[in-house]
Scaffold this active site. Structure first.
Site, PDB file in Angstrom:
ATOM      1  N   ILE A  94      76.110   5.693  15.161  1.00 17.83           N
ATOM      2  CA  ILE A  94      77.568   5.702  15.122  1.00 17.83           C
ATOM      3  C   ILE A  94      78.144   5.646  16.537  1.00 17.83           C
ATOM      4  O   ILE A  94      77.556   6.155  17.479  1.00 17.83           O
ATOM      5  CB  ILE A  94      78.125   6.911  14.332  1.00 17.83           C
ATOM      6  CG1 ILE A  94      77.810   8.229  15.036  1.00 17.83           C
ATOM      7  CG2 ILE A  94      77.589   6.909  12.910  1.00 17.83           C
ATOM      8  CD1 ILE A  94      78.508   9.423  14.421  1.00 17.83           C
ATOM      9  N   CYS A  95      79.296   5.030  16.645  1.00 10.16           N
ATOM     10  CA  CYS A  95      79.961   4.878  17.942  1.00 10.16           C
ATOM     11  C   CYS A  95      80.707   6.170  18.278  1.00 10.16           C
ATOM     12  O   CYS A  95      81.637   6.554  17.590  1.00 10.16           O
ATOM     13  CB  CYS A  95      80.933   3.703  17.897  1.00 10.16           C
ATOM     14  SG  CYS A  95      81.865   3.516  19.421  1.00 10.16           S
TER      15      CYS A  95
END
Length: 165
Positions: A115-116
């Site tokens: 995930i960013c």
């Protein structure tokens, strides 16, 4: 910048004191104890508030973590595998949390389903080394990501509810 709910959650997670990563074998064991204590407290608080949303476990060395996380949307529970490795430079470097089954389904994700967290979480982590740990990464990294991304992915029809058999 931080809302009251986030501030309350954060204040209920113990801050860590030991600055050690997996390379510092003797001190790493002490850091792991702190990590587990903070995670246990965070999970207990979540259960008490009715917002239990993940389970984690690690390998014996505490360097690989895995489990499940879930997000409730319209009274349906969407469950995902979660995994991450502790970076060699931990705690200076935050773990990169991955949801492998969502790999490629959103722009806010890197290869492998990571995930960013670059824009919002990583600067916060950097300002709080070594006080932040895995529980903080879950609370301030994964939880907000799920809250934003999962409803969007559901509404776009990219992910659908799967009944437990």
């Amino acid at each position: 910048m931080v809302d009251d709910s986030t501030r309350k959650t954060l204040s209920s997670i113990p801050l860590l004191q030991i600055r050690a990563g997996p390379r510092e074998k003797d001190v790493w064991v002490q850091r792991l104890k702190e990590e587990y204590q903070a995670l246990i407290k965070y999970v207990e608080n979540n259960k008490q508030s009715g917002s239990d949303w993940f389970r984690l476990e690690s390998n014996k060395e505490g360097t690989k973590w895995f489990g499940k996380c879930w997000y409730m949307h319209n009274l349906l529970k969407y469950e995902f595998d979660v995994e991450f490795d502790i970076p060699v430079t931990y705690p200076t470097t935050a773990p990169e949390i991955a949801l492998p089954e969502l790999d490629g389904k959103t722009a806010k994700m890197y290869r492998g389903g990571k995930i960013c967290l670059t824009d919002h979480f990583k600067p916060l982590w950097a300002r709080n080394v070594p006080k932040f740990g895995i529980a903080h990464a879950m609370a301030l990294g994964l939880a907000p990501w799920l809250a934003v991304e999962v409803p969007d992915l559901i509404e776009k029809g990219i992910i659908t509810y799967k009944e437990k058999s």
